[in-house]
Design an enzyme around this catalytic site. Structure first.
Site, PDB file in Angstrom:
ATOM      1  N   GLU A  66       0.820  -1.203   0.000  1.00 30.63           N
ATOM      2  CA  GLU A  66       0.000   0.000   0.000  1.00 30.63           C
ATOM      3  C   GLU A  66       0.864   1.267   0.000  1.00 30.63           C
ATOM      4  O   GLU A  66       0.609   2.205  -0.752  1.00 30.63           O
ATOM      5  CB  GLU A  66      -0.917   0.013   1.231  1.00 30.63           C
ATOM      6  CG  GLU A  66      -2.033  -1.018   1.195  1.00 30.63           C
ATOM      7  CD  GLU A  66      -3.130  -0.663   0.208  1.00 30.63           C
ATOM      8  OE1 GLU A  66      -3.469   0.533   0.084  1.00 30.63           O
ATOM      9  OE2 GLU A  66      -3.646  -1.590  -0.461  1.00 30.63           O
ATOM     10  N   ASP A  73      -7.669   6.864  -8.981  1.00 28.56           N
ATOM     11  CA  ASP A  73      -8.296   5.586  -9.320  1.00 28.56           C
ATOM     12  C   ASP A  73      -9.819   5.689  -9.361  1.00 28.56           C
ATOM     13  O   ASP A  73     -10.520   4.682  -9.350  1.00 28.56           O
ATOM     14  CB  ASP A  73      -7.872   4.502  -8.333  1.00 28.56           C
ATOM     15  CG  ASP A  73      -8.263   4.825  -6.891  1.00 28.56           C
ATOM     16  OD1 ASP A  73      -8.759   5.950  -6.647  1.00 28.56           O
ATOM     17  OD2 ASP A  73      -8.064   3.969  -6.021  1.00 28.56           O
TER      18      ASP A  73
END
Length: 343
Positions: A121, A139
């Protein structure tokens, strides 16, 4: 002549004595046990060669070599260091109690799970540094916030968990009637709901600054874990337990999948992958199938940038293969499997 003859005899004697010393040392070396460093590592269940991850391609077969002795000494130091880690210190007492009661896992296990989650992450094992993280990563899920990536929502995420996080923040801060608006106000942010999507109206720099300011806020941290549990952990634990699995590795694997790809929904979610992983009651067999199925799709649909997704899954599958299923005394193993380069 006599004096010269004595010197020759003396030199020969010295030569044979030195040769004898080397012979004796070699004999003791072959008969002695492992070095203290190696013995220390083996007592902790971690073979020395397996936990050294910076010498790929280096020949460790000759343990009598200077290089190998130096590395085993470093590893002993590393093992002593990780043994002294206070895993519980990364959680508040109330969070520790909550996680133990609801998942059966302790602070050490959750600390290791979060390291494995945070590597792909944020490319870091220091997951506690990201309570105040906020970024629009492009995103189409809005802003990604905190240690588990709560989102404010967008075209690729019509059921975001960011609104719940702000409501939980309001509750943890003492609100009698918690609300999303109340949580936003406590964070110093402006925004409103548009259907299920939370649209923040502040500038990008203000949003990042305000969320960053919450990094050490106890109520924010508490709200983070409660929302994390409600959104991803609870379902993951249920799915593991209904199959008779209770190990930290399996629960962590499910949590990582859920927060990365969604807990329920389409074929790429945790629910979807579980449905294609078979019905074996043998945990290792089931999880081996699960990892194989997840690997096929983890780098698609904006989940991860290739090959980060495959490496993400490999972290967990490698720990399974090495028997580190309880994630206890596993600090060196976690460091090893997370030692890959993010792309």
């Amino acid at each position: 002549m006599y004096k010269t003859s004595n010197e020759l005899v003396s030199n020969k004697t010295k030569f044979f004595m030195i040769l004898l010393c080397f012979t004796v040392i070699a004999s003791f070396s072959s008969l002695s046990g492992p070095s203290p460093a190696k013995a220390f590592a083996e007592e902790n269940g971690t073979p020395v060669q397996e936990t050294i991850d910076l010498n790929e391609g280096f020949d460790n077969s000759n343990e009598a070599s200077i290089g190998s002795l130096s590395l085993t000494s470093e590893e002993a130091t590393s093992q002593a260091t990780v043994a002294a880690i206070d895993h519980d210190a990364n959680f508040s007492p109330s969070t520790l109690q909550f996680l133990k009661a609801n998942t059966g896992l302790d602070g050490e296990q959750w600390d290791n799970i979060m390291k494995l989650v945070n590597k792909p992450e944020q490319d870091s094992l220091k997951w506690t540094e990201f309570y105040g993280y906020a970024e629009d990563i492009g995103d189409n899920r809005g802003y990604t916030i905190g240690i588990f990536g709560a989102t404010t929502g967008g075209s690729n995420d019509t059921g975001p968990d960011g609104p719940d996080l702000f409501k939980a923040f309001d509750a943890a801060s003492g609100a009698s009637s918690p609300s999303i608006a109340g949580g936003l106000a406590r964070a110093g942010l402006k925004g409103k709901m548009s259907g299920s999507i939370l649209k923040l109206s502040d500038s990008d720099s203000v949003i990042k600054k305000k969320i960053k300011a919450l990094q050490n806020n106890e109520a924010w941290r508490e709200a983070t874990w409660r929302t994390f549990y409600d959104t991803y952990i609870k379902y993951s634990v249920q799915q593991a337990q209904k199959r008779g699995f209770n190990t930290a590795l399996t629960i962590g694997s499910f949590v990582d999948t859920a927060l990365n790809q969604g807990a329920t929904g389409d074929s790429g979610s945790l629910e979807g992958i579980l449905s294609r992983s078979g019905s074996s009651t043998n945990e290792k067999t089931f999880m081996t199938n699960f990892y194989a199925k997840r690997t096929l799709i983890v780098d698609t649909n904006d989940y991860n940038q290739p090959p980060n997704g495959k490496n993400r899954v490999k972290q967990w599958s490698s720990l399974l293969a090495s028997g580190e299923t309880d994630l206890k005394n596993a600090d060196a193993a976690v460091i090893k499997v997370t030692n890959w380069e993010m792309k």
